[in-house]
Design an enzyme around this catalytic site. Sequence first.
Site, PDB file in Angstrom:
ATOM      1  N   LEU A  11       2.315   1.916  -3.354  1.00 22.70           N
ATOM      2  CA  LEU A  11       1.176   2.338  -4.227  1.00 22.70           C
ATOM      3  C   LEU A  11       1.076   3.737  -4.012  1.00 22.70           C
ATOM      4  O   LEU A  11       0.920   4.834  -4.718  1.00 22.70           O
ATOM      5  CB  LEU A  11      -0.003   1.541  -3.965  1.00 22.70           C
ATOM      6  CG  LEU A  11      -1.298   2.034  -4.815  1.00 22.70           C
ATOM      7  CD1 LEU A  11      -1.239   2.093  -6.338  1.00 22.70           C
ATOM      8  CD2 LEU A  11      -2.577   1.438  -4.229  1.00 22.70           C
ATOM      9  N   HIS A  12       1.154   4.224  -2.572  1.00 24.89           N
ATOM     10  CA  HIS A  12       0.754   5.653  -2.335  1.00 24.89           C
ATOM     11  C   HIS A  12       2.006   6.500  -3.069  1.00 24.89           C
ATOM     12  O   HIS A  12       1.826   7.736  -3.552  1.00 24.89           O
ATOM     13  CB  HIS A  12       0.809   5.750  -0.856  1.00 24.89           C
ATOM     14  CG  HIS A  12       0.687   7.091  -0.445  1.00 24.89           C
ATOM     15  ND1 HIS A  12      -0.056   7.888  -0.692  1.00 24.89           N
ATOM     16  CD2 HIS A  12       1.508   7.673   0.595  1.00 24.89           C
ATOM     17  CE1 HIS A  12      -0.019   9.060   0.098  1.00 24.89           C
ATOM     18  NE2 HIS A  12       1.105   8.843   0.667  1.00 24.89           N
ATOM     19  N   VAL A  13       3.294   6.042  -2.633  1.00 22.62           N
ATOM     20  CA  VAL A  13       4.469   6.753  -3.070  1.00 22.62           C
ATOM     21  C   VAL A  13       4.579   6.803  -4.847  1.00 22.62           C
ATOM     22  O   VAL A  13       4.722   7.902  -5.308  1.00 22.62           O
ATOM     23  CB  VAL A  13       5.772   6.206  -2.671  1.00 22.62           C
ATOM     24  CG1 VAL A  13       6.825   6.823  -3.316  1.00 22.62           C
ATOM     25  CG2 VAL A  13       5.721   6.227  -1.194  1.00 22.62           C
ATOM     26  N   THR A  53       0.883  -1.374   0.017  1.00 19.27           N
ATOM     27  CA  THR A  53       0.206   0.092   0.116  1.00 19.27           C
ATOM     28  C   THR A  53       0.821   1.297   0.159  1.00 19.27           C
ATOM     29  O   THR A  53       0.793   2.244  -0.694  1.00 19.27           O
ATOM     30  CB  THR A  53      -0.908  -0.071   1.171  1.00 19.27           C
ATOM     31  OG1 THR A  53      -1.804  -1.267   1.296  1.00 19.27           O
ATOM     32  CG2 THR A  53      -1.981   1.230   1.311  1.00 19.27           C
ATOM     33  N   ALA A 112       1.969   9.426  -5.909  1.00 18.59           N
ATOM     34  CA  ALA A 112       2.255  10.873  -5.671  1.00 18.59           C
ATOM     35  C   ALA A 112       3.263  11.260  -6.710  1.00 18.59           C
ATOM     36  O   ALA A 112       3.228  12.520  -6.947  1.00 18.59           O
ATOM     37  CB  ALA A 112       2.859  10.890  -4.121  1.00 18.59           C
TER      38      ALA A 112
END
Length: 227
Positions: A181-183, A178, A186
């Site tokens: 995925l977030h990085v 997760t 962004a």
Amino acid sequence: MGRVYSQSGDRIVTRLPVEVRRYGPWTRANHWLTAACLILLLISGLGFFHPSLFFLTGLFGGGQTARFIHPWIGVVLFVSFLGLFFRMVRLNLPRSEDATWLSHPGEILAGKEERLPELGKYNAGQKFVFWAMTGLICVLIVTGVMMWEQYFDGLVSIPLRRVATIVHSAAAVLIILTWILHVYAAIWARGTLRAMTRGTVSGGWAWRHHRKWLRELARLDRTGPAE
């Protein structure tokens, strides 16, 4: 009319060019503390995950020191994320436009967001990360306490502790995925990282990605937004 898509502190900072404040200094500091805890937990946790990765514990002064520090970093992570949770939860609740947004992955990946419904401060992908992090951190703290023999020895039976260890490891793998995925998201959505470094985004970025949020801030700006 009460705010629906924004929160206190969100505002249009300048008009020529348009610059919008997305996160205040406390929220950014809270975010980076949470991120730092995740990274430290990732490194130390991987050191326990497999013998070939045990060398990573050397970054913390050795296996015993890493074993002592790891759960305390987990406590800091939980408390830090709790601050983000209470500040962001209202705007991360599901909305009808989220389902429509998710049903058009082609347009999302192609960057054709003009064909998608207008969004508030967060899109469905960001909300997924928020709720995934919330659930996984809760699982990690609960199972971590069950495994923390130094202070909670005897809290659960040995068989249950073994189950907790497996669940803790699985949740750790999921939260790493997760986080990746977030990085990636962004970095992929240009201009997004600026929100958590400078605290502001350009008007063009806000219009393209979170139009309802920008519309509301523009309306509040005309009527004198509260700080």
